[in-house]
Structures are given as structure tokens and as C-alpha cells.
Design a protein around this motif. Structure first.
Motif, PDB file in Angstrom:
ATOM      1  N   LYS A  67     -13.962  47.712 -36.477  1.00  0.00           N
ATOM      2  CA  LYS A  67     -15.283  47.581 -35.858  1.00  0.00           C
ATOM      3  C   LYS A  67     -15.266  46.887 -34.500  1.00  0.00           C
ATOM      4  O   LYS A  67     -16.257  46.877 -33.805  1.00  0.00           O
ATOM      5  CB  LYS A  67     -16.217  46.810 -36.788  1.00  0.00           C
ATOM      6  CG  LYS A  67     -16.494  47.517 -38.089  1.00  0.00           C
ATOM      7  CD  LYS A  67     -17.393  46.699 -38.962  1.00  0.00           C
ATOM      8  CE  LYS A  67     -17.612  47.403 -40.288  1.00  0.00           C
ATOM      9  NZ  LYS A  67     -18.456  46.618 -41.179  1.00  0.00           N
ATOM     10  N   LEU A  68     -14.127  46.285 -34.130  1.00  0.00           N
ATOM     11  CA  LEU A  68     -14.066  45.519 -32.892  1.00  0.00           C
ATOM     12  C   LEU A  68     -12.742  45.787 -32.188  1.00  0.00           C
ATOM     13  O   LEU A  68     -11.695  45.799 -32.819  1.00  0.00           O
ATOM     14  CB  LEU A  68     -14.184  44.018 -33.224  1.00  0.00           C
ATOM     15  CG  LEU A  68     -14.577  43.084 -32.109  1.00  0.00           C
ATOM     16  CD1 LEU A  68     -16.010  43.342 -31.660  1.00  0.00           C
ATOM     17  CD2 LEU A  68     -14.454  41.643 -32.581  1.00  0.00           C
ATOM     18  N   THR A  69     -12.806  45.991 -30.874  1.00  0.00           N
ATOM     19  CA  THR A  69     -11.592  46.218 -30.080  1.00  0.00           C
ATOM     20  C   THR A  69     -11.152  44.901 -29.433  1.00  0.00           C
ATOM     21  O   THR A  69     -11.931  43.934 -29.374  1.00  0.00           O
ATOM     22  CB  THR A  69     -11.843  47.249 -28.966  1.00  0.00           C
ATOM     23  OG1 THR A  69     -12.775  46.685 -28.019  1.00  0.00           O
ATOM     24  CG2 THR A  69     -12.387  48.560 -29.530  1.00  0.00           C
ATOM     25  N   GLN A  72     -13.469  44.037 -26.623  1.00  0.00           N
ATOM     26  CA  GLN A  72     -14.710  43.423 -27.089  1.00  0.00           C
ATOM     27  C   GLN A  72     -14.477  41.967 -27.481  1.00  0.00           C
ATOM     28  O   GLN A  72     -15.298  41.099 -27.197  1.00  0.00           O
ATOM     29  CB  GLN A  72     -15.290  44.223 -28.258  1.00  0.00           C
ATOM     30  CG  GLN A  72     -15.796  45.586 -27.840  1.00  0.00           C
ATOM     31  CD  GLN A  72     -16.088  46.496 -29.025  1.00  0.00           C
ATOM     32  OE1 GLN A  72     -15.539  46.334 -30.107  1.00  0.00           O
ATOM     33  NE2 GLN A  72     -16.964  47.463 -28.805  1.00  0.00           N
ATOM     34  N   SER A 102     -21.224  47.333 -19.290  1.00  0.00           N
ATOM     35  CA  SER A 102     -22.552  47.440 -19.889  1.00  0.00           C
ATOM     36  C   SER A 102     -22.497  48.148 -21.244  1.00  0.00           C
ATOM     37  O   SER A 102     -23.165  47.738 -22.199  1.00  0.00           O
ATOM     38  CB  SER A 102     -23.489  48.186 -18.933  1.00  0.00           C
ATOM     39  OG  SER A 102     -24.806  48.143 -19.411  1.00  0.00           O
ATOM     40  N   LYS A 103     -21.669  49.182 -21.345  1.00  0.00           N
ATOM     41  CA  LYS A 103     -21.512  49.889 -22.627  1.00  0.00           C
ATOM     42  C   LYS A 103     -20.879  48.968 -23.676  1.00  0.00           C
ATOM     43  O   LYS A 103     -21.285  48.976 -24.836  1.00  0.00           O
ATOM     44  CB  LYS A 103     -20.653  51.142 -22.450  1.00  0.00           C
ATOM     45  CG  LYS A 103     -21.365  52.270 -21.745  1.00  0.00           C
ATOM     46  CD  LYS A 103     -20.445  53.473 -21.593  1.00  0.00           C
ATOM     47  CE  LYS A 103     -21.138  54.571 -20.799  1.00  0.00           C
ATOM     48  NZ  LYS A 103     -20.262  55.720 -20.595  1.00  0.00           N
ATOM     49  N   THR A 104     -19.881  48.205 -23.253  1.00  0.00           N
ATOM     50  CA  THR A 104     -19.232  47.273 -24.170  1.00  0.00           C
ATOM     51  C   THR A 104     -20.232  46.228 -24.659  1.00  0.00           C
ATOM     52  O   THR A 104     -20.305  45.933 -25.853  1.00  0.00           O
ATOM     53  CB  THR A 104     -18.033  46.582 -23.484  1.00  0.00           C
ATOM     54  OG1 THR A 104     -17.109  47.583 -23.068  1.00  0.00           O
ATOM     55  CG2 THR A 104     -17.339  45.598 -24.410  1.00  0.00           C
ATOM     56  N   GLU A 106     -23.482  46.552 -24.758  1.00  0.00           N
ATOM     57  CA  GLU A 106     -24.476  47.215 -25.609  1.00  0.00           C
ATOM     58  C   GLU A 106     -23.961  47.385 -27.038  1.00  0.00           C
ATOM     59  O   GLU A 106     -24.705  47.174 -28.008  1.00  0.00           O
ATOM     60  CB  GLU A 106     -24.876  48.560 -25.016  1.00  0.00           C
ATOM     61  CG  GLU A 106     -26.062  49.203 -25.696  1.00  0.00           C
ATOM     62  CD  GLU A 106     -27.294  48.302 -25.742  1.00  0.00           C
ATOM     63  OE1 GLU A 106     -27.979  48.307 -26.789  1.00  0.00           O
ATOM     64  OE2 GLU A 106     -27.568  47.591 -24.758  1.00  0.00           O
ATOM     65  N   LYS A 107     -22.686  47.750 -27.185  1.00  0.00           N
ATOM     66  CA  LYS A 107     -22.108  47.891 -28.534  1.00  0.00           C
ATOM     67  C   LYS A 107     -22.128  46.552 -29.270  1.00  0.00           C
ATOM     68  O   LYS A 107     -22.427  46.491 -30.461  1.00  0.00           O
ATOM     69  CB  LYS A 107     -20.677  48.422 -28.451  1.00  0.00           C
ATOM     70  CG  LYS A 107     -20.607  49.882 -28.068  1.00  0.00           C
ATOM     71  CD  LYS A 107     -19.162  50.340 -27.949  1.00  0.00           C
ATOM     72  CE  LYS A 107     -19.110  51.787 -27.492  1.00  0.00           C
ATOM     73  NZ  LYS A 107     -17.731  52.253 -27.304  1.00  0.00           N
ATOM     74  N   LEU A 108     -21.803  45.482 -28.561  1.00  0.00           N
ATOM     75  CA  LEU A 108     -21.788  44.160 -29.188  1.00  0.00           C
ATOM     76  C   LEU A 108     -23.204  43.669 -29.499  1.00  0.00           C
ATOM     77  O   LEU A 108     -23.411  42.978 -30.500  1.00  0.00           O
ATOM     78  CB  LEU A 108     -21.040  43.164 -28.304  1.00  0.00           C
ATOM     79  CG  LEU A 108     -19.540  43.435 -28.167  1.00  0.00           C
ATOM     80  CD1 LEU A 108     -18.923  42.536 -27.099  1.00  0.00           C
ATOM     81  CD2 LEU A 108     -18.832  43.268 -29.497  1.00  0.00           C
ATOM     82  N   ARG A 110     -25.703  45.728 -30.296  1.00  0.00           N
ATOM     83  CA  ARG A 110     -26.095  46.502 -31.481  1.00  0.00           C
ATOM     84  C   ARG A 110     -25.462  45.957 -32.754  1.00  0.00           C
ATOM     85  O   ARG A 110     -26.054  46.033 -33.830  1.00  0.00           O
ATOM     86  CB  ARG A 110     -25.736  47.977 -31.312  1.00  0.00           C
ATOM     87  CG  ARG A 110     -26.797  48.736 -30.510  1.00  0.00           C
ATOM     88  CD  ARG A 110     -26.509  50.205 -30.487  1.00  0.00           C
ATOM     89  NE  ARG A 110     -25.602  50.416 -29.357  1.00  0.00           N
ATOM     90  CZ  ARG A 110     -24.624  51.293 -29.311  1.00  0.00           C
ATOM     91  NH1 ARG A 110     -24.404  52.111 -30.297  1.00  0.00           N
ATOM     92  NH2 ARG A 110     -23.858  51.398 -28.252  1.00  0.00           N
ATOM     93  N   ARG A 111     -24.260  45.412 -32.631  1.00  0.00           N
ATOM     94  CA  ARG A 111     -23.583  44.823 -33.797  1.00  0.00           C
ATOM     95  C   ARG A 111     -24.037  43.398 -34.057  1.00  0.00           C
ATOM     96  O   ARG A 111     -23.514  42.713 -34.939  1.00  0.00           O
ATOM     97  CB  ARG A 111     -22.065  44.863 -33.593  1.00  0.00           C
ATOM     98  CG  ARG A 111     -21.546  46.274 -33.628  1.00  0.00           C
ATOM     99  CD  ARG A 111     -20.045  46.301 -33.539  1.00  0.00           C
ATOM    100  NE  ARG A 111     -19.613  47.676 -33.514  1.00  0.00           N
ATOM    101  CZ  ARG A 111     -18.757  48.184 -32.652  1.00  0.00           C
ATOM    102  NH1 ARG A 111     -18.197  47.404 -31.746  1.00  0.00           N
ATOM    103  NH2 ARG A 111     -18.432  49.451 -32.698  1.00  0.00           N
TER     104      ARG A 111
END
Length: 157
Positions: A67-69, A72, A102-104, A106-108, A110-111
Motif C-alpha cells: 500500500k505504500l512506496t 511515499q 501532487s499525485k503522490t 493526493e494518494k497519501l 486519500r489513505r
């Protein structure tokens, strides 16, 4: 995974030992060149980063699954240790474009690991902060990473 990390650590210690022996034996003869030392240290730096990435990747997978890179995780660390972080600053830190950062983010968000604290209507000027879940994840990761390091290096003491 432990076997890979253990053999890598053994190799690293062997390289350092060999280099130390080389330096001791050639001090008097001055046959070590600055270029040779630079090349060795450059290779050691690359090797150390690869080992760190393998260990951190294994620990991260154990803590967060897929779930996490690592990218991230680096961003979570930046936010945790800085007074204020904007998307632009995150992009510079990660070495990516602002849209990618910004995408990174946004993913964080959302999580529910990061929170945007909008200072204006423009998202790029948002300040970032960790949520309680983000803090817990980093704490769990750090504990697991420290335990893994103890497991690996206790064999060499």
C-alpha cells in the motif's frame, strides 16, 4: 530476505575490512591514488544505498504491505520532520515534477496518512501535515527497521 540482507552486510563488512588493510599496507608506499580512493568511496556509496533500499523496502512491505512506496515513505518523513512543507518543496525533495508530487500527496491524503492545510485556494500552496494514522505508520516502520538492523548486525558483534 534475511539471507540476502545478511550476505550483503557480510560483503559490505568484508569490503571495508579489505579497504582498511589496503590503506594500512600502502601508507608507507603511497601507491593509493586519490582517484582510487574516490572510486572506492563512490562504489561504496552506491552499494550502501542499494543495501539501504533493499532493507527499507523489505521492512516497508512488512509494515504496510504493497500500500505504500518508498517515495511515499520519504514524503511522510519529510512532512514529519519539517515545520512546513508545500507541494513544490515536496517535489524538490523527491526530485520529481510538481504534478508528480501532487499525485503522490493526493494518494497519501486519500489513505488518510497526510492532510492538506490549504492556505489559499491554490492546491500547490497547501501546507502538508501528518495525520495520526501517518504518525503511527512512521513509528511502526521505525521500530520494525530498528529491529531488523539489530537482527542483521548482531551477528557481527
Amino acid at each position: 530476505m534475511i539471507a540476502l540482507v545478511t550476505s550483503t552486510a557480510t560483503l559490505a563488512l568484508s569490503i571495508v575490512s579489505d579497504f582498511t588493510t589496503l590503506v594500512r599496507t600502502t601508507r608507507m608506499s603511497s601507491s593509493i591514488t586519490h582517484n582510487g580512493i574516490y572510486e572506492f568511496l563512490s562504489a561504496a556509496r552506491v552499494f550502501a544505498k542499494a543495501v539501504r533500499d533493499v532493507i527499507e523496502g523489505a521492512v516497508l512491505e512488512g509494515v504496510a504491505g504493497t500500500k505504500l512506496t518508498l517515495t511515499q515513505l520519504k514524503l511522510l518523513y519529510l512532512v514529519a520532520h519539517a515545520d512546513s512543507v508545500t507541494i513544490g518543496e515536496a517535489a524538490l525533495f523527491l526530485g520529481v515534477s510538481s504534478p508528480a508530487a501532487s499525485k503522490t500527496v493526493e494518494k497519501l491524503v486519500r489513505r488518510r496518512l497526510l492532510r492538506r492545510n490549504d492556505t489559499q485556494r491554490v492546491r500547490r500552496s497547501s501546507n502538508l501535515s501528518l495525520t495520526e494514522s501517518g504518525r503511527r505508520l512512521l513509528k511502526t516502520y521505525e521500530e520494525a527497521r530498528n529491529q531488523k538492523a539489530i537482527e542483521i548486525f548482531s551477528q557481527y558483534s
